[in-house]
Design a protein around this motif. Sequence first.
Motif, mmCIF file in Angstrom:
data_model
loop_
_atom_site.group_PDB
_atom_site.id
_atom_site.type_symbol
_atom_site.label_atom_id
_atom_site.label_comp_id
_atom_site.label_asym_id
_atom_site.label_seq_id
_atom_site.Cartn_x
_atom_site.Cartn_y
_atom_site.Cartn_z
ATOM 1 N N TYR A 108 -11.053 49.959 48.631
ATOM 2 C CA TYR A 108 -10.135 49.610 49.727
ATOM 3 C C TYR A 108 -8.838 50.401 49.705
ATOM 4 C CZ TYR A 108 -13.279 46.135 51.365
ATOM 5 O OH TYR A 108 -14.391 45.549 51.895
ATOM 6 N N GLY A 112 -10.319 53.902 50.928
ATOM 7 C CA GLY A 112 -10.530 53.241 52.225
ATOM 8 C C GLY A 112 -9.832 53.936 53.391
ATOM 9 N N TYR A 168 -9.324 44.754 53.629
ATOM 10 C CA TYR A 168 -8.334 45.488 52.821
ATOM 11 C C TYR A 168 -7.257 44.499 52.348
ATOM 12 C CZ TYR A 168 -4.560 49.122 52.314
ATOM 13 O OH TYR A 168 -3.549 49.933 51.894
ATOM 14 N N ASP A 230 -18.876 47.008 54.373
ATOM 15 C CA ASP A 230 -17.895 48.021 54.790
ATOM 16 C C ASP A 230 -18.325 49.419 54.304
ATOM 17 O OD1 ASP A 230 -16.375 46.123 56.031
ATOM 18 O OD2 ASP A 230 -14.892 45.940 54.411
#
Length: 476
Positions: A108, A112, A168, A230
């Motif tokens: 994240y 990310g 996140y 994700d």
Amino acid sequence: MKKMTIDPVTRIEGHQEITTTVENGRVASAKVRGTMARGFEGFLVGRRWMDAPVAVSRVCGVCWHVHAEAANKALEKATGITPTANGRLMRDLTVATHMLADHILHTYFLTGPDWFDVIKAADYQGSNQKMHSILRAVRSSTFGLINSYPQGKYIEDTSVCQAILSHYLEALAVIQKTHSAIALCGSKNPHPHSITPAGVTTEITTEKLAHLSSTLSEVRTFIEEKLLPDALAIAKYFPEHFEFGNGGGTFLANSSCWKPDGSSLFQGGVIINGKHQNFEQRHVKERIDHSYYNQAGEYDANKSGAYTFVKAPRYDGNPMEVGPLARLVVSKDKRFKEIISSLGGEVGSSNMCRLLARGVECLNFLEYCEEVIQYLAQNIHLPFIKKWDPNGNYTGEGWGYGIAARGALMHYYRLENGVIQLANLIVPSTWNFSPENGPAETAMKGLPVTYEGMDSNLEIIRTTHSFDPCMACAIH
Ligand code: NFE
């Protein structure tokens, strides 16, 4: 020939500079520099042997415990002390919980924002107040609050960007849970000091194990429902990243996470030219031709031809990629292969395989933790530590083979009368970010560096991030 330099590379641990030469819009050559020196191998010499785990835990701000554990394993060899079975399991359980913390952090916060565009999430209409407050900051920001926005293709879909941004924010609390899990295993976090070559000094109770199990089941829910979906969403948007970032295709992994039946979660070994081989220490050599060291091992920042403080470990002369992907490849992990195939990719050295390997490996670690917790709950009457002498004047030497989130970790100590004479740390990011065409440098060759006619270093950043660089560890 054009040059592109990124200095500093951000969203990493430590200090890294990347210089590339560019031909026809693609990277022709890359030099990755570790620009800082630390000196752990030097100042360990002359210290008492049990100072090593405590000191090396400070090599790094993200992977503290794994260094202490690798040092413990090496000291077991050097002293002949062995841990109790329960103690060994507790130590590996602590390592496994540490891996979870690192993988969530990387997925994240460190890589990310390379993939999703936070601006695309800006018209969020839902009820999550944390989303509203960060998006208010994003809208009023004149600089990249989360993304740094180099030119390039990002995930366009607003709902996907909003989902990743909300995960996140959630990931912060989940990482906190993984840290509390490390503390439950190791008595405190960071730098658990209950870990010894003879086992653990932490008092383990059935209540603690139950608490650990319920904490990890919350982490598992997050991995299954948020992190892996994700990662899969990113993979579907960027199929080209199954082609980008080939670090050469050689892999090295240490056997790790011991089980009570004598097997281990991950197999050790090396893969060269597609062939599996057993690991043999005698094939490992650290080269320094392009590193700021003289033959005596002292720093020489003016050395001709040198450009980095990272040494170049080689296995039988080969640069080796280490990391979650290497572990899954060496262990021939079936789940990983199925996931990659379902995405139309192939298991091999690529940016996308590295990104997905972290998510999949979280499941392996969580399953391992649950198995060990159940075993320990049934065998809690067995000792977690035995009598040992931390002040013993041992003479001996040995390599300890551990794992870290970023790959295979090796520590070596030679002792005389209880005092360290020689220390050698060969660390995951040293393998991956080594000079002389190390895996990361190789992975950057051929990457496109223009987007819609503009220069863009985005694919270079994604590629270095895919290895999850820790330059503090790399130069130690
Ligand atoms: Ni400093 Fe580390 C991990 C180790 S990587 S982060 O994971 O060892 O070189």
